[in-house]
Design a protein around this motif. Structure first.
Motif, PDB file in Angstrom:
ATOM      1  N   ASN A   1       0.845  -1.183   0.000  1.00 52.12           N
ATOM      2  CA  ASN A   1       0.000   0.000   0.000  1.00 52.12           C
ATOM      3  C   ASN A   1       0.887   1.242   0.000  1.00 52.12           C
ATOM      4  O   ASN A   1       1.669   1.467   0.927  1.00 52.12           O
TER       5      ASN A   1
ATOM      6  N   ASP B   1      -2.217   3.263  -6.141  1.00 50.89           N
ATOM      7  CA  ASP B   1      -2.481   3.053  -4.713  1.00 50.89           C
ATOM      8  C   ASP B   1      -1.770   1.810  -4.185  1.00 50.89           C
ATOM      9  O   ASP B   1      -1.214   1.831  -3.092  1.00 50.89           O
ATOM     10  N   GLU B   2      -1.791   0.717  -4.977  1.00 52.08           N
ATOM     11  CA  GLU B   2      -1.209  -0.533  -4.493  1.00 52.08           C
ATOM     12  C   GLU B   2      -0.572  -1.298  -5.649  1.00 52.08           C
ATOM     13  O   GLU B   2      -1.032  -1.189  -6.794  1.00 52.08           O
TER      14      GLU B   2
ATOM     15  N   TRP C   1      -1.873   7.933 -10.663  1.00 55.21           N
ATOM     16  CA  TRP C   1      -1.729   7.630  -9.237  1.00 55.21           C
ATOM     17  C   TRP C   1      -1.926   6.140  -9.010  1.00 55.21           C
ATOM     18  O   TRP C   1      -2.964   5.577  -9.327  1.00 55.21           O
TER      19      TRP C   1
ATOM     20  N   ASN D   1      -0.131   4.372   0.054  1.00 61.15           N
ATOM     21  CA  ASN D   1      -0.656   5.492   0.841  1.00 61.15           C
ATOM     22  C   ASN D   1      -0.120   5.446   2.265  1.00 61.15           C
ATOM     23  O   ASN D   1       0.113   6.483   2.889  1.00 61.15           O
TER      24      ASN D   1
ATOM     25  N   ARG E   1      -5.650   4.487  -8.704  1.00 56.53           N
ATOM     26  CA  ARG E   1      -6.696   5.492  -8.513  1.00 56.53           C
ATOM     27  C   ARG E   1      -7.045   6.150  -9.836  1.00 56.53           C
ATOM     28  O   ARG E   1      -8.205   6.340 -10.168  1.00 56.53           O
TER      29      ARG E   1
END
Length: 748
Positions: free
Chosen positions: A411, A503-504, A501, A413, A497
């Motif tokens: 992850n 996210d994972e 971008w 984030n 995303r």
């Protein structure tokens, strides 16, 4: 208006006061107040002044016409002839006035008593003498008296401010209006008030209106009524500022309209939803027995979906029991009864398998006074998809649990491991629980120092990759002190995303240590197979010449005169040591055909270097080479001492052969870095070009006249066993530099 220093006393209720609009070019009258009309009967408008003004005052009158400004002049006495021939003295004040494109003179006049005319000291003006004026002065409402000015065709065109009370300025936010017209005070004013004033002046009927002034940005409540004698054009206005209340009223009205609009939209939206939703919606009216118990439900309203379910054009007005046989059998009717009795909402799923149907339905019901609102939804497709998804998830779970690979979801984030399916390297304590408790930065120390750049590069590539791109690398993870395990890591985007971008991403990690060892063993076996055959051939061919050289040296040492032995003895010793060394190398070469893995132990690099220099001392002495040692102290590394000495000796011997005898310099230095030591062996020999450097460590490649090309190839093999990197920089005619990178054993 007349200036305060004037001798004029002005009573706004006095109808004998005169107001005139005069064309000063021909002295014609454009407008006269009612009080003037008593003098004008039978007199042409263009001769009004000539016929009525006293001959002795005519010159004074003409001077008024020729000296106009925008301010009222000082009061001037002029005598007018009345009906009975008696001369009446008026005090005139005049100024310039513009009506449309016409430039006129506006004159005010009041009668003057003899004392007014002859007194040298002015009489102070007092506007509020009688009881009416005291009352008007005390009012909170604004009060104003105006003279409505009409055009020759009897239309109101302007009005003249005669009197105002103190509240006028507060209510209207206007100052110094007396003696001015509204056109002068408020250009662009609302004409509706002017029309109403003209109507009151003509008819004498009072009017009450609410009016908004766009210029003043205010609302007013106005009461207009006539003052003075009949036939006059004076009108009084009593008004107050109602802007605050009017604004609140407008906002309230706007809010009411918005609420009505929103309510209408909500009803329309509700009707649209009712008619277009895929849910079956029915409104049922509760039917009661005489004893008050519920006996049935009647369809009051249904939508299209319900009609289609019942296969009838219209069920409105029919009871549930007579139209819903299967609903009763499945217990839905009883559920409806419970909702109406308890008030608790109802939401259940039913499987219907009648008349060839195999469908799932979701039924909900909610009480609303005596009405029951129920919905029916066909959820067969959703149920089927849910079962398929459940089976798919079960399969994927089993696949994840049984795969030999470790699956990790990173992850970005939180910069942490979101998911890991199993232990990564349990024998080293890298368990599933430990990995999930660490941040990404805390995982890096488990990775080999030389492989950390690979991990960071993989991370950067994944951030820029498309959803279908896959990248893989090979890295080492620490098992214990100096033991590392090889792993293959494959990465792919898992959750994005948007296009910019990530996210994972997911990593598939597989232990390839055994595979690596097998590949290395096969490669080593292949090399040794070739090298072993060569070694046996070289050893067999070299032993006889070496034995002959040694024997010749011994015979020569015995036969030379004793006088020369002392001088030549050092060379015979070198010859003897060299043949012994070569013989040992031949034996080692024969032994090399039987590969023995390096055994790494903690050693001092400085000590190994010193021993290697001693081993090369004869070659250095004969070549006249200078060796410079730029290192001191100890440097702990993991090494197989004997094998590493062979590799270093090869490099030093090659360096000595590349230099000019008597001029050569070999510099050796050790530089400590963060977690490693850099050994640099530099010479000032003939150097190499890029092509030579590229093939330098290949087996059987050599630029020497009698070279076999196996020395530096074996150097590379030995360094690989030590997990040491080697870097070569060289420039023709300037020299060559070898840099060897060893792990700091104290930090492993």
């Amino acid at each position: 208006m007349p200036p305060e220093s004037s001798t004029l006393t002005y009573d706004f209720l006095n109808d004998q006061q005169l107001l005139l609009l005069i064309d000063f070019r021909d002295h014609s009258i454009h407008y006269m107040s009612h009080s003037v009309q008593q003098y004008s009967e039978g007199v042409p408008q263009k001769r009004f002044f000539k016929d009525l003004v006293h001959p002795e005052d005519w010159g004074t009158c003409l001077s008024c016409f020729s000296s106009l400004t925008n301010e009222f002049s000082t009061g001037i006495p002029i005598r007018f002839r009345g009906k009975d021939g008696i001369w009446i003295t008026y005090i005139f004040c005049s100024r310039h006035y513009k009506e449309g494109k016409e430039n006129l003179m506006l004159s005010l006049a009041v009668t003057a008593s003899p004392s007014d005319y002859f007194e040298e000291e002015p009489v102070a003006e007092n506007f509020w003498k009688n009881e009416y004026e005291h009352l008007l002065e005390s009012l909170d409402e604004a009060f104003v008296v105006v003279e409505v000015i009409f055009s020759p065709d009897h239309n109101p065109v302007d009005y003249f401010f005669l009197k105002v009370n103190p509240s006028f300025e507060l209510q209207a936010n206007l100052k110094d209006v007396v003696g001015k017209t509204v056109e002068e005070v408020l250009p662009g004013y609302t004409k509706n008030v002017l029309q109403k004033l003209g109507e009151v002046a003509k008819t004498g009927r009072s009017i009450r209106i609410e009016e908004r002034s766009g210029t003043l940005q205010r609302w007013f409540d106005l009461y207009l009524f006539k003052v003075g004698k009949a036939g006059g054009n004076r009108v009084a206005l009593l008004f107050r500022n109602i802007t605050e209340g009017k604004t609140a009223e407008e906002k309230l009205q706007e809010k009411l309209l918005n609420n009505q609009h929103n309510l209408r939209q909500s009803k329309e939206l509700l009707q649209t939803v009712f008619d277009t939703t895929n849910l079956g919606i029915a409104v049922l009216k509760t039917l009661y027995d005489r004893d008050g118990s519920i006996k049935d439900f009647e369809f009051a309203r249904v939508n299209r979906v319900v009609r289609e379910m019942y296969l009838q054009d219209d069920v409105i007005g029919k009871s549930y029991l007579e139209t819903s046989k299967y609903g009763v059998e499945m217990g839905i009717f009883d559920a409806y009864l419970k909702v109406m009795i308890t008030g608790e909402p109802f939401d259940e799923e039913y499987f219907f398998s009648k008349d060839g149907y195999n469908n799932w339905f979701r039924v909900t019901a909610r009480k609303n006074q005596d009405l029951l609102i129920t919905t029916i939804e066909d959820i067969t497709k959703a149920k089927t998809e849910a079962e398929a998804l459940k089976e798919s998830l079960r399969f994927k779970k089993e696949l994840v649990e049984t795969t030999p690979e470790v699956i990790m979801i990173i992850n970005l984030n939180t910069f942490s491991v979101k998911y890991i399916n199993k232990d990564l390297l349990p024998e080293a304590g890298i368990t599933k629980e430990k990995v999930q408790s660490l941040g990404l930065a805390e995982v890096l120390p488990f990775i080999h120092p030389r492989d950390r750049e690979k991990i960071l590069d993989l991370h950067k590539k994944l951030l820029k990759s498309s959803s279908d791109q896959i990248y893989d690398i090979e890295v080492r993870l620490k098992l214990n002190g100096v033991t590392w395990k090889w792993f293959n890591v494959r990465g792919k985007i898992f959750l994005r995303r948007d296009e910019n971008w990530v996210d994972e991403y997911v990593l598939l990690v597989r232990n390839i240590s055994d595979q690596k060892h097998t590949q290395k063993a096969l490669l080593k076996a292949e090399k040794l197979s070739i090298q072993g055959e060569l070694a046996r051939t070289f050893a067999h061919e070299l032993r006889n010449p070496l034995a002959s050289i040694r024997m010749v040296g011994e015979v020569m040492n015995q036969k030379i005169p004793e006088t020369q032995k002392e001088e030549l003895n050092p060379y015979f010793e070198i010859l003897k040591r060299s043949t012994t060394t070569l013989n040992n190398l031949v034996s080692n070469l024969l032994n090399a055909s039987h590969y023995v893995p390096a055994v790494l132990e903690k050693e001092d690099l400085a000590e190994i270097l010193d021993q290697t220099i001693i081993s090369a001392s004869d070659r250095i002495y004969l070549a006249g080479i200078k060796v410079v040692k730029n290192y001191s102290g100890s440097f702990s590394i993991m090494a197989d001492k004997e094998k590493l000495q062979i590799a270093l000796l090869n490099i030093i011997v090659n360096a000595s052969e590349a230099t000019t005898p008597g001029e050569g310099v070999i510099e050796l230095s050790v530089e400590p870095r963060e977690n490693e030591y850099v050994l640099r062996i530099k010479d000032n020999g003939h150097g190499m070009n890029e092509n030579e450097i590229e093939h330098l460590f290949e087996a059987f490649y050599s630029k020497k006249e009698n070279g076999m090309g196996v020395g530096l190839s074996s150097v590379k093999n030995i360094l690989e066993e030590h997990d040491a990197q080697i870097k070569v920089e060289s420039e023709p005619e300037k020299g060559t530099s070898f840099e060897l990178f060893f792990h700091n054993a104290d930090q492993l």
